[in-house]
Design a protein around this motif. Structure first.
Motif, PDB file in Angstrom:
ATOM      1  N   SER A  34       0.814  -1.231   0.000  1.00 20.70           N
ATOM      2  CA  SER A  34       0.000   0.000   0.000  1.00 20.70           C
ATOM      3  C   SER A  34       0.844   1.275   0.000  1.00 20.70           C
ATOM      4  O   SER A  34       0.289   2.368  -0.121  1.00 20.70           O
ATOM      5  N   TYR A  35       2.151   1.181   0.173  1.00 27.98           N
ATOM      6  CA  TYR A  35       3.005   2.368   0.098  1.00 27.98           C
ATOM      7  C   TYR A  35       3.449   2.652  -1.337  1.00 27.98           C
ATOM      8  O   TYR A  35       4.255   3.567  -1.562  1.00 27.98           O
ATOM      9  N   GLN A  36       2.993   1.851  -2.284  1.00 32.04           N
ATOM     10  CA  GLN A  36       3.348   2.127  -3.679  1.00 32.04           C
ATOM     11  C   GLN A  36       2.428   3.230  -4.211  1.00 32.04           C
ATOM     12  O   GLN A  36       1.306   3.415  -3.707  1.00 32.04           O
ATOM     13  N   HIS A  45      -2.694  -6.962  -9.072  1.00 30.89           N
ATOM     14  CA  HIS A  45      -3.846  -7.846  -8.845  1.00 30.89           C
ATOM     15  C   HIS A  45      -4.288  -7.765  -7.393  1.00 30.89           C
ATOM     16  O   HIS A  45      -5.440  -7.999  -7.068  1.00 30.89           O
ATOM     17  N   PHE A  46      -3.308  -7.481  -6.510  1.00 28.15           N
ATOM     18  CA  PHE A  46      -3.623  -7.465  -5.091  1.00 28.15           C
ATOM     19  C   PHE A  46      -2.736  -6.433  -4.396  1.00 28.15           C
ATOM     20  O   PHE A  46      -1.523  -6.395  -4.625  1.00 28.15           O
ATOM     21  N   ALA A  54       2.264 -11.475   2.366  1.00 28.86           N
ATOM     22  CA  ALA A  54       2.937 -12.747   2.667  1.00 28.86           C
ATOM     23  C   ALA A  54       1.942 -13.900   2.503  1.00 28.86           C
ATOM     24  O   ALA A  54       2.240 -14.929   1.892  1.00 28.86           O
ATOM     25  N   ARG A  55       0.748 -13.705   3.037  1.00 26.84           N
ATOM     26  CA  ARG A  55      -0.281 -14.755   2.924  1.00 26.84           C
ATOM     27  C   ARG A  55      -0.655 -14.997   1.463  1.00 26.84           C
ATOM     28  O   ARG A  55      -0.847 -16.129   1.041  1.00 26.84           O
ATOM     29  N   LYS A  56      -0.777 -13.903   0.729  1.00 31.02           N
ATOM     30  CA  LYS A  56      -1.166 -14.021  -0.687  1.00 31.02           C
ATOM     31  C   LYS A  56      -0.096 -14.822  -1.447  1.00 31.02           C
ATOM     32  O   LYS A  56      -0.429 -15.708  -2.237  1.00 31.02           O
ATOM     33  N   ALA A  57       1.166 -14.493  -1.176  1.00 28.55           N
ATOM     34  CA  ALA A  57       2.255 -15.196  -1.870  1.00 28.55           C
ATOM     35  C   ALA A  57       2.209 -16.685  -1.514  1.00 28.55           C
ATOM     36  O   ALA A  57       2.389 -17.553  -2.379  1.00 28.55           O
TER      37      ALA A  57
END
Ligand code: 13P
Ligand code: SF4
Length: 321
Positions: A34-36, A45-46, A54-57
């Protein structure tokens, strides 16, 4: 790979949604912190905090992951998704907090503490650290689960917390622990000025102040809420017509305005500028993202001798929360 003979610098970067579609067609998952900036968030995508990413990866089962964030985050994605090719827009996008704790120094300090205490302390590492540091630790935490991770360790067990002294200090205060703290800090959150924050509070008496636990104690004490970025997002979504002074990286406001536009957001002031942007996150640009997607690189890898130990500390965290 398509277009690899073209000079990508000469190509126009498409709109974010077209980049996302292009990546989807090629089986590339784009993750963004979210800092991008807004463009990169829209292309992803997310979008999430360190824990969500981390969970998504871990769950993605993706062939390729393009990680828009900083280096330790991409390393984390690689550790949790070992079969994926993980790459980043800019390999030099590091983190001052991660840099403040070198694995060799940590090893020496762990040894020193073990001699001094007569037992080995449990080392808890904030996820903002290198894979080499993760490999030396017992368990990892993020701003989203740090309390639960520390609470999972018996009260009588000494704990060394690395690398963020501010997050560690906040945990000690709120959980009544006496963890030994590494002397590291984030250069972005360290720069918030309490004097200008107090002036801002006086100008906006109805505003609520939220700050990240990476902020120093005077800023945390002047805040109504101390929350990681995901906690902040939950709070603003549940609020109506509220003004928030935001004590974290200023790009976070893009997400708030998109997902909770009913509120007003004011970036907390830095010591010498009006906003606080992470210089490392800023290194990722739309042009570099577009180039990285074509080249599927630069690729992030974790040395084989560190892999299992670093992965183990991360998996312990995911078992808890
Ligand atoms: P979270 O996303 O876990 O709140 O942490 C932010 C951060 O420090 C990234 O550098
Ligand atoms: Fe590191 Fe701070 Fe930037 Fe986060 S905001 S990546 S902790 S330097």
């Amino acid at each position: 790979m398509e277009n690899d003979t073209l000079d990508l610098d000469l190509l126009q970067v498409p709109e974010p949604f077209a980049i996302r579609e292009w990546a989807t067609e090629r089986g590339i998952l784009i993750l963004a912190h979210s800092y991008q900036d807004g463009f990169l968030q829209e292309a992803a995508h997310f979008v999430g905090d360190s824990l969500e990413l981390a969970r998504k990866a871990a769950a993605a089962n993706a062939k390729s992951i393009c990680f828009c964030g900083v280096h330790f985050m991409a390393e984390t994605a690689k550790l949790l998704s070992p079969s994926a090719r993980v790459f980043v827009p800019d390999m030099d996008a590091g983190c001052s907090l991660a840099d403040s704790c070198k694995a060799d120094d940590l090893k020496k300090y762990q040894h020193h503490l073990t001699e001094k205490l007569g037992k080995r302390p449990t080392t808890v590492a904030y996820v903002n650290c290198s894979a080499a540091v993760k490999a030396l630790c017992d368990i990892i935490c993020t701003s989203g689960n740090a309390r639960e991770v520390v609470e999972s360790i018996p009260e009588n067990q000494p704990i060394l917390f690395v690398p963020d002294k501010h997050l560690g200090g906040w945990l000690n205060e709120t959980l009544g622990r006496e963890m030994i703290l590494w002397n590291g800090a984030c250069e972005v959150h360290e720069l918030f000025s309490i004097e200008t924050l107090n002036e801002m509070k006086a100008q906006h008496p109805d505003a609520k102040v939220m700050s990240h636990p990476e902020c120093p104690k005077p800023i945390r004490d002047a805040s109504d809420y101390v929350l990681g970025t995901a906690g902040m997002l939950r709070l603003v979504k549940e609020s109506n017509n509220q003004t928030f002074i935001v004590g974290t990286e200023a790009n976070m406001i893009y997400r708030f305005e998109k997902e909770a536009p009913q509120n007003t957001y004011i970036p907390a002031p830095g010591a010498s500028c009006a906003c606080n942007l992470c210089p490392y996150m800023q290194m990722n640009t739309p042009e570099k993202l577009w180039k990285a997607l074509h080249e599927q690189g630069p690729e992030v890898d974790v040395p084989a001798e560190l892999f299992d130990d670093a992965q183990r500390s991360l998996l312990r965290m995911l078992e808890i929360v």
